[in-house]
Design an enzyme around this catalytic site. Structure first.
Site, PDB file in Angstrom:
ATOM      1  N   ARG A 161       0.857  -1.192   0.000  1.00 23.02           N
ATOM      2  CA  ARG A 161       0.000   0.000   0.000  1.00 23.02           C
ATOM      3  C   ARG A 161       0.891   1.239   0.000  1.00 23.02           C
ATOM      4  O   ARG A 161       1.519   1.562   1.011  1.00 23.02           O
ATOM      5  CB  ARG A 161      -0.941   0.030   1.204  1.00 23.02           C
ATOM      6  CG  ARG A 161      -1.796   1.306   1.221  1.00 23.02           C
ATOM      7  CD  ARG A 161      -3.029   1.208   2.085  1.00 23.02           C
ATOM      8  NE  ARG A 161      -2.752   1.207   3.505  1.00 23.02           N
ATOM      9  CZ  ARG A 161      -3.701   1.330   4.456  1.00 23.02           C
ATOM     10  NH1 ARG A 161      -4.980   1.453   4.099  1.00 23.02           N
ATOM     11  NH2 ARG A 161      -3.379   1.299   5.732  1.00 23.02           N
ATOM     12  N   ASP A 444      -4.151   3.179  14.015  1.00 21.61           N
ATOM     13  CA  ASP A 444      -3.321   3.802  12.991  1.00 21.61           C
ATOM     14  C   ASP A 444      -3.900   5.176  12.687  1.00 21.61           C
ATOM     15  O   ASP A 444      -4.745   5.679  13.431  1.00 21.61           O
ATOM     16  CB  ASP A 444      -3.178   2.916  11.749  1.00 21.61           C
ATOM     17  CG  ASP A 444      -4.480   2.757  10.956  1.00 21.61           C
ATOM     18  OD1 ASP A 444      -5.485   3.441  11.289  1.00 21.61           O
ATOM     19  OD2 ASP A 444      -4.490   1.964  10.003  1.00 21.61           O
TER      20      ASP A 444
END
Length: 522
Positions: A161, A444
């Site tokens: 990613r 996160d």
């Protein structure tokens, strides 16, 4: 001679020399020469879209792409090592975490250069070294105490990613301006590993974050096609799964798949960022207040509608539908915490499998058996359930905009949790760790974004607590002082607290908390 160069006074390192070869810089330059201006144009379009929302214009399925939604087409067939995705694990590009994730028993490991990685220059460059070694299966780690981490014979399929289109890489300059974080992460990985991954019987596979519309997906497709030709691998070798984690993208799922159809692998329900994006884009909707974070579950109307539509869209077009992140962290020293985590994850994954998802995400290796077991019961020996077309699903634009949450409340405990989590996460991020274990959850950037955007909305739009008090800046400051007093001092807590205050007190809601925080990273 390339026009992409290192920022002045950046100290060299062995890792940097390995990754930033002249040829790799030439490749990055070629990507920027061809795509940087289009990226800039599309980022400006995001502001136009937000302006429409602020003016009271509701998002809808685009009229100009009705033919795409109404015509017959399919995405490319999945490669063999991306056909069974029943359990996927995600994590940063830290060497130890990568080895553990690849060995976890998951079908796929998403190595995250984005929300789970704090983009210090060292993390960016060393992360690329780790990715290079992982592709070649030479990645290992020997700790000072002699403990060794190595890959098993059977490992997860590696998917990368890169950073979203909005993020910059200030340590590399393109014509004097910060480079695109997306193009840097993608370009360095692709240059060093695309041909090698093909030689090893797999391919360059990606997760694409923060996409807001089909034009941004088209740009990625153009990047893939150009890069394949430059490196000399067949067109269509790249496979990309798009995270549907922004509110505008939910109205353009078919179009996003269509733009990427020769490179598409599926869509993922990036639910935490989706909640944040919904708060952010609908911040000026009259009378809208989202309740405490814990009450915005997958069962509330707008979340259920978005995930049902995602599954139907993917299966209609032959793509994988991947479920959302289970952020729970089992505690090996506390059986009760572990039992609760397993119970919650099991229920969550049973819901996803029942909806028709082909696989799901977890954040911790100990949860891979839990997720795998749930999907095994539904899939059996089949690699996916794309045959479930979910023709019973009929989601309208109004359904996607149904923000009613029965019994939803804003509470003092909700304010306290958002303050504590937001500041603790920012402290961790500034210290170079983008995946922080807080309260037995893996936090996160996405969950921190929910925390600060909710606080901003409650304060600036005049929410009322369940006990009748108005949510004000004074209330926030008082509770924040109490929550800060509970945290151990040290680290970069003062800077984190200052950034958090700036974000909460600002008259306008900032797009991303990582943008001002990035200015303080080395």
């Amino acid at each position: 001679m390339n026009s992409l160069e290192l920022a002045p006074h950046l100290p060299a390192s062995a890792a940097q020399t390995q990754i930033l070869t002249p040829e790799a810089l030439d490749f990055l330059t070629a990507l920027h020469e061809r795509f940087f201006s289009k990226r800039t144009e599309l980022l400006a379009l995001r502001s136009v879209t937000q302006g429409r929302f602020d003016a009271g214009i509701d998002p809808d399925f685009p009229a100009e792409t009705a033919d795409v939604r109404n015509s017959e087409w399919k995405v490319a067939d999945a490669p063999a090592d991306l056909n069974d995705r029943r359990a996927e694990i995600t994590g940063p590009v830290d060497r130890k975490m990568m080895i553990n994730a690849l060995n976890s028993g998951a079908k796929v490991f998403m190595a995250d250069c984005e929300d789970a990685t704090s983009p210090t220059w060292e993390n960016v460059i060393v992360g690329q070294v780790n990715l290079r070694d992982a592709v070649r299966k030479t990645i290992e780690l020997i700790q000072p105490d002699g403990k060794t981490y190595q890959l098993k014979s059977e490992i997860a399929t590696l998917v990368i990613r890169p950073r979203g289109w909005h993020l910059e890489e200030k340590h590399l300059l393109y014509r004097g301006a910060p480079a695109s974080g997306s193009l840097v992460d993608f370009g360095l990985y692709f240059y060093h590993n695309a041909a090698e991954s093909v030689r090893r019987g797999t391919g360059p596979y990606f997760y694409l974050p923060k996409t807001e519309n089909y034009l941004e997906a088209r740009l990625w497709n153009d990047v893939f096609t150009f890069a394949e030709k430059e490196i000399g691998i067949p067109r269509g070798t790249v496979r990309a799964t798009v995270l549907i984690e922004t509110f505008p993208a939910a109205f353009q799922m078919e179009e996003i798949l269509y733009e990427l159809r020769e490179h598409a692998a599926g869509l993922n329900a990036g639910r935490w960022d989706y909640i944040f994006s919904t708060i952010k884009t609908q911040r000026n909707r009259p009378g809208l207040f989202f309740p405490d974070r814990a009450q915005v579950t997958m069962a509330v109307p707008f979340m259920r509608a978005y995930t049902d539509l995602l599954v139907r869209t993917c299966h209609k077009r032959g793509a994988h539908a991947i479920g959302g992140m289970a952020a729970f962290i089992p505690n090996r020293r506390d059986p009760e915490v572990t039992a609760r985590a397993i119970e919650q994850v099991t229920k969550d994954k049973e819901r996803e499998a029942g909806q028709g998802f082909d696989g799901t995400w977890v954040a911790h290796p100990d949860l891979i058996p839990v997720a795998t077991s749930v999907f095994d019961q539904v899939l059996g020996d089949a690699p996916n359930q794309k045959h479930r077309l979910r023709e019973d699903v009929a989601v309208s634009a109004k359904d996607l905009r149904n923000f009613e949450i029965e019994g939803g409340k804003v509470t003092e405990n909700g304010i306290r949790l958002n303050i504590s989590v937001g500041i603790q996460y920012l402290n961790s991020w500034l210290l170079g760790n983008g995946a922080a274990a807080i309260n037995n959850l893996m936090e996160d950037a996405a969950t921190a974004e929910i925390s600060r955007s909710q606080l901003w909305q409650w304060i600036h739009k005049g929410a009322t607590l369940d006990d009748g008090r108005l949510v004000t800046l004074d209330l926030y400051r008082g509770l924040k002082a109490e929550e800060l007093a509970k945290l151990p001092p040290g680290g970069r807590l003062e800077e984190a607290s200052r950034i958090f205050d700036q974000l909460i007190e600002a008259e306008e809601l900032r797009d991303f908390l990582t943008l001002p925080a990035y200015e303080l990273l080395d």
